[in-house]
Motif scaffolding. Structure first.
Motif, short mmCIF file in Angstrom:
data_model
loop_
_atom_site.label_atom_id
_atom_site.label_comp_id
_atom_site.label_asym_id
_atom_site.label_seq_id
_atom_site.Cartn_x
_atom_site.Cartn_y
_atom_site.Cartn_z
N ARG A 113 1.11 7.51 -1.23
CA ARG A 113 1.98 8.61 -0.29
C ARG A 113 1.60 8.44 1.15
O ARG A 113 0.47 8.58 1.37
CB ARG A 113 1.98 10.12 -0.81
N LEU A 114 2.52 7.88 1.94
CA LEU A 114 2.32 7.85 3.31
C LEU A 114 3.22 8.12 4.06
O LEU A 114 4.66 8.22 3.96
CB LEU A 114 1.98 6.03 3.75
N ASP A 115 2.78 9.05 5.31
CA ASP A 115 3.83 9.63 5.98
C ASP A 115 3.99 9.04 7.28
O ASP A 115 4.96 9.15 8.05
CB ASP A 115 3.36 11.31 5.91
N LEU A 116 2.94 8.62 7.95
CA LEU A 116 2.92 8.14 9.39
C LEU A 116 2.21 6.98 9.66
O LEU A 116 0.87 6.69 9.01
CB LEU A 116 2.36 9.24 10.20
N VAL A 117 2.51 5.91 10.46
CA VAL A 117 1.94 4.90 10.92
C VAL A 117 1.97 4.69 12.36
O VAL A 117 2.75 5.04 13.06
CB VAL A 117 2.73 3.59 10.29
N ILE A 118 0.77 4.61 13.02
CA ILE A 118 0.51 4.73 14.34
C ILE A 118 0.28 3.21 14.81
O ILE A 118 -0.82 2.86 14.45
CB ILE A 118 -0.35 5.81 14.78
N PHE A 145 0.79 -1.24 -0.04
CA PHE A 145 0.13 0.06 0.12
C PHE A 145 0.78 1.23 0.01
O PHE A 145 0.69 2.19 -0.74
CB PHE A 145 -1.04 -0.16 1.19
N ALA A 146 1.80 1.29 0.97
CA ALA A 146 2.82 2.66 0.92
C ALA A 146 3.54 2.48 -0.53
O ALA A 146 3.99 3.80 -0.81
CB ALA A 146 3.86 2.13 2.26
N ARG A 147 3.88 1.49 -0.95
CA ARG A 147 4.73 1.57 -2.49
C ARG A 147 3.86 2.46 -3.54
O ARG A 147 4.30 2.78 -4.48
CB ARG A 147 5.18 0.51 -2.69
N HIS A 148 2.38 2.37 -3.22
CA HIS A 148 1.52 2.92 -4.19
C HIS A 148 0.71 4.17 -3.90
O HIS A 148 0.31 4.90 -4.77
CB HIS A 148 0.46 1.88 -4.59
#
Length: 241
Positions: free
Chosen positions: A203-208, A198-201
């Protein structure tokens, strides 16, 4: 998207230039006509401007949240700038430099710098608000761990005002009733293994993570899967009383 780090660096630069420029301009108008430009002021003005930036950094005035709420952090700005100029006056007094530096010029410089910095904070507030509303300053966030813990974190984050978090959804390895398809109004997007793809496709900045610290082995297993991603990973404090 704009990086908060780049934005904070830009604000630091503006603060330094505002304080230093006003110092030089006021010196030119107040003292320059009488005695020319003294070498001591070439050292003192940039030094005080740099000390202002360093102290503001210590007071956390360059965090995005501080730029979003200038009214709440205005007293810190006033106190920080007053502290820098009070320290400068103290140095002038104890080193017996009254004949070298003009205290009237220093007071006028403080008042004008304070007014200019406060106006700059109002301008930065408008800029940050515009960037947030247009999605250029938001942190795209996912929650790892559903159930009651995940729902509590989602409700707490959703209730915050002027936040830069945009919650995309929840990832959880559990498939039973403890992890429903919708948690706190946000969809379950898949398992932790799916998060890497999912993060490779997207844009993801933060995982909690909403798992408790006591689940150390499970946390480590999930973290090993996510270490390949260039994202910020945080543990939620809501899971531990």
């Amino acid at each position: 998207a704009y990086s908060p780090i780049v934005l904070a660096g830009f604000v630091r630069l503006v603060d330094f230039l505002v304080v230093a420029t006003l110092g030089f301009v006021l010196h030119a108008f107040y003292l320059g006509r009488k005695s020319g430009f003294a070498f001591e002021y070439l050292i003192a003005i940039p030094g005080i401007a740099a000390a202002t930036v360093v102290l503001f950094q210590g007071l956390k005035l360059y965090h995005v949240q501080a730029l979003r709420t200038p009214a709440q952090h205005g007293l810190r700005l006033v106190g920080g700038l007053a502290g820098v100029f009070a320290a400068a006056l103290t140095v002038v007094f104890f080193l017996k430099l009254e004949g070298t530096f003009s205290r009237v010029w220093l007071v006028i410089w403080f008042a004008s710098a304070l007014a200019a910095l406060l106006m700059a904070r109002v301008a930065f507030f408008a800029l940050v608000r515009h960037l947030t509303l247009t999605g250029r300053l938001e942190r795209r966030t996912v929650i790892v761990g559903g159930g009651e813990a995940g729902e509590a974190v989602l409700k707490a984050l959703s209730s915050q005002r002027d936040t830069d978090l945009r919650i995309l959804g929840v990832f959880d390895d559990r498939d039973d009733d403890r992890s429903p398809d919708v948690v706190g109004g946000f969809p379950k997007l898949g398992r932790v293994d799916d998060l890497v793809e999912f993060a490779r496709h997207t844009r993801l900045d933060l995982v909690i993570f909403t798992l408790p610290i006591s689940a150390e082995q499970r946390l480590l297993q999930m973290l090993r899967k996510l270490w390949v991603l260039p994202i910020d990973i945080r543990l939620s404090a809501h899971s531990n009383k």
